[in-house]
Design a protein around this motif. Structure first.
Motif, short mmCIF file in Angstrom:
data_model
loop_
_atom_site.label_atom_id
_atom_site.label_comp_id
_atom_site.label_asym_id
_atom_site.label_seq_id
_atom_site.Cartn_x
_atom_site.Cartn_y
_atom_site.Cartn_z
N THR A 236 64.02 25.93 58.54
CA THR A 236 63.68 27.41 57.97
C THR A 236 64.23 28.47 59.25
O THR A 236 63.74 28.41 60.29
N GLN B 209 62.62 33.78 57.82
CA GLN B 209 62.66 33.13 56.29
C GLN B 209 61.34 32.61 56.01
O GLN B 209 60.74 31.97 56.83
N THR B 210 60.93 32.57 54.71
CA THR B 210 59.88 31.95 54.11
C THR B 210 60.25 30.51 53.36
O THR B 210 61.11 30.49 52.68
N GLU C 72 61.45 29.99 49.46
CA GLU C 72 61.76 31.08 48.51
C GLU C 72 63.20 30.95 47.81
O GLU C 72 64.30 30.84 48.80
N TYR D 255 66.58 31.98 45.94
CA TYR D 255 67.62 33.09 45.96
C TYR D 255 67.54 34.18 47.09
O TYR D 255 67.88 35.22 46.99
N CYS D 256 66.92 33.78 48.14
CA CYS D 256 66.56 34.37 49.33
C CYS D 256 67.91 34.97 49.87
O CYS D 256 69.06 34.19 49.75
N THR D 257 67.95 36.10 50.66
CA THR D 257 69.18 36.53 51.11
C THR D 257 69.96 35.62 52.25
O THR D 257 71.30 35.74 52.22
N GLN D 258 69.19 34.90 52.98
CA GLN D 258 69.89 33.81 53.78
C GLN D 258 70.76 32.80 53.28
O GLN D 258 71.69 32.14 53.85
N TRP D 259 70.46 32.62 51.95
CA TRP D 259 71.38 31.84 51.03
C TRP D 259 72.77 32.42 51.00
O TRP D 259 73.73 31.51 50.78
N THR E 171 66.65 39.71 42.12
CA THR E 171 67.79 40.37 42.89
C THR E 171 68.35 41.80 42.30
O THR E 171 69.25 42.09 42.98
N LEU F 57 64.40 41.10 46.58
CA LEU F 57 65.62 40.36 47.06
C LEU F 57 67.07 41.22 46.66
O LEU F 57 68.35 40.33 46.63
#
Length: 549
Positions: free
Chosen positions: A351, A355-356, A359, A361-365, A419, A425
């Motif tokens: 993680t 980042q949680t 979660e 569709y998080c932006t990190q993806w 999103t 998001l």
């Protein structure tokens, strides 16, 4: 803390697991962690991982593992003799801990994993100093609860029972009838025993009556189990308080001696399919973020594609019903190299800061999957991405950033409310997300029917917001798009007359686009019919699109 993934045990039934140790790599006490079985294991995976980490912070080593035919271990879910094989897995995992040189071993099992652990201890095949039965259940009750949660309506004349994602054959169903914590705990000789029951339901019937004397057994209840086990995987939560409660109890009751440096194995896996060349599996860390993955490759690679399976929701890289594992091994036997991986904040991957976990569709993806696909693991092949739902969305975003030969999104959703503009998001870096209804019609009529009609009219006019416009962008980049959809998910991709009428036929003729809508497919891909329909379709297309040579 050092967390080491590896295979272990006899070569003919190797198991996959994680040896977790304190930073020093030394310990005087270790705990064998036995997970639940079937769909419950998917929901409990992160909880078991957090338990291992918590124990390591207390100086206690652990081994968490996948039973034979589950997770990333050897074998198939449909193999005969499942219950005996699972009991043998407990013994093999215990023997692996003994081989590390740790002086004393305790055990923690959850749900059916607790009952299997207790059964092995009662039969004397393992010697546990401490035993924790965490919400233990019988095989009968596990099947009953899983059957009640099943998304389909199929019934089987041979006595098989379908649960979300899994089918228990008649032999396994019959064998599970006799797996009951109330029938075996009286023979347990562990120094201390803890039964950690749920606070929202009574423990297994007869369990208290058959337990050893009260001075050996402690009863406690814990909260949060329903939020972990009784909800869909993408909505489940780790019962943090229960994990801390358990770790504290183990730390208070473990008997310490001098810590020894543990001899942790580092093994790959070799599979030998019938009448085919051997297959090798090994673990890998991908990209700058170190996403966890498993590479499956044949001794002699004959196809150009590197088939990459992306996890779904907060699950790990095994896929729905463990099918990413079976599919990767089947494809490797036909000459493909395969990689299955977990995105950041999910499964077995780290993680990231800010980042949680879990979660969607998080932006990190948006960056971690493209970064992973740029790893040297993928340098010598054509990337083909296979993924479901949230993982499929990430695959399409990745294909807009790195060169991908083909994508196989199953039930992908591009009109995601979270999103859309103004939502938590939203990001201007998103390239395939399309606006959801509420973001564009905040002043639409209150009537739901009028809003629906207004949205449909808008979608015909605003063609740049239609999901097929994202497909158009991918096809222009040279990526073949094979959509595998349920009827509800698929309609979003053909409802725009502009794209479906003027462009999609050209893409199909060029072999760059396929839209397969199958009424057997359910959105989370949890029914047996839906799984087989999707998997067979993708398998055929991969073999045809990337011929052997």
């Amino acid at each position: 803390m050092i967390d080491t993934p590896t295979w272990f045990g006899p070569a003919e039934r190797s198991l996959f697991g994680w040896f977790c140790t304190p930073d020093s790599g030394a310990a005087s006490y270790a705990v064998l962690l036995c997970p639940p079985i079937g769909e419950e294991e998917h929901n409990a995976h992160e909880t078991i991982r957090r338990t291992a980490w918590g124990l390591a912070e207390q100086g206690i080593a652990s081994l968490r593992f996948d039973f034979h035919g589950t997770g990333d271990s050897m074998g198939h879910w449909s193999d005969p003799g499942r219950v005996p094989a699972w009991l043998t897995s407990v013994q093999d995992a215990y023997d692996a801990l003994v081989a590390t040189g740790v002086p004393t071993i305790g055990g923690i099992g959850m749900r059916l994993g607790a009952t299997l652990l207790g059964t092995a201890a009662a039969r004397g095949v393992i010697d546990l100093d401490m035993l924790v039965l965490w919400d233990p259940c019988s095989g009968k009750s596990m099947l009953r609860e899983g059957y009640a949660r099943r998304p389909g309506t199929a019934e089987y004349e041979d006595g098989s029972i379908e649960t979300p994602g899994y089918l228990y054959g008649p032999e396994t169903v019959a064998d599970l009838q006799s797996v009951d914590p109330a029938t075996i705990v009286g023979n347990i000789s562990s120094r201390v025993v803890l039964v950690l029951a749920r606070d929202d339901r009574p423990p297994a019937r007869g369990l208290k009556k058959r337990l050893p004397p009260a001075d050996m057994v402690e009863w406690q209840t814990c909260a949060g189990m329903s939020d972990m086990l009784d909800v869909p995987m993408d909505l489940n939560n780790v019962p943090i308080d229960a994990v801390e409660q358990l770790v504290k109890w183990v730390a208070q009751h473990e008997v310490s001696s001098g810590a020894v440096q543990l001899d942790i194995p580092h093994r790959s896996l070799t599979l030998r399919p019938t009448r085919r060349e051997p297959i090798r599996e090994s673990t890998v860390r991908l990209g700058d973020q170190g996403l966890f993955g498993i590479v499956t490759e044949p001794a002699r690679r004959t196809r150009s594609a590197i088939v990459t399976f992306v996890n779904v929701a907060n699950d790990r890289q095994t896929g729905p019903g463990r099918h990413w594992v079976d599919m990767a091994r089947d494809l490797a036997s036909e000459g493909f190299r395969c990689v299955r991986l977990s995105q950041s904040g999910t499964g077995d991957s780290p993680t990231l800061p800010g980042q949680t976990f879990g979660e969607l569709y998080c932006t990190q993806w948006l960056t971690d999957l493209p970064n992973a696909l740029s790893d040297s693991t993928f340098d010598d092949g054509d990337i083909a991405l296979v993924s479901l739902c949230s993982g499929a969305y990430s695959s399409l975003e990745a294909a807009m950033r790195v060169r991908v030969a083909a994508v196989y999104p199953i039930n992908v959703i591009l009109t995601i409310r979270d999103t859309s503009r103004g939502q938590r998001l939203h990001s201007t870096d998103r390239r395939v997300a399309r606006p959801a209804n509420p973001a564009f019609l905040p002043r639409s009529p209150a009537s739901a029917q009028r809003r629906y009609v207004a949205w449909r009219v808008y979608r015909q006019l605003a063609v740049w917001h239609a999901p097929l416009s994202a497909v158009h962008a991918l096809v222009r980049r040279g990526t073949a798009v094979v959509l595998v959809m349920s009827p509800d998910d698929g309609r979003h991709f053909w409802e725009s007359a502009f794209w479906s009428g003027l462009f999609s036929w050209r893409w199909r003729r060029a072999g760059a686009f396929r839209l397969h809508i199958d009424e057997r497919i359910d959105h989370p891909l949890m029914t047996q019919d839906g799984q087989q329909a999707a998997i067979n379709l993708i398998h055929r297309d991969l073999v045809d699109r990337f011929p052997s040579g």
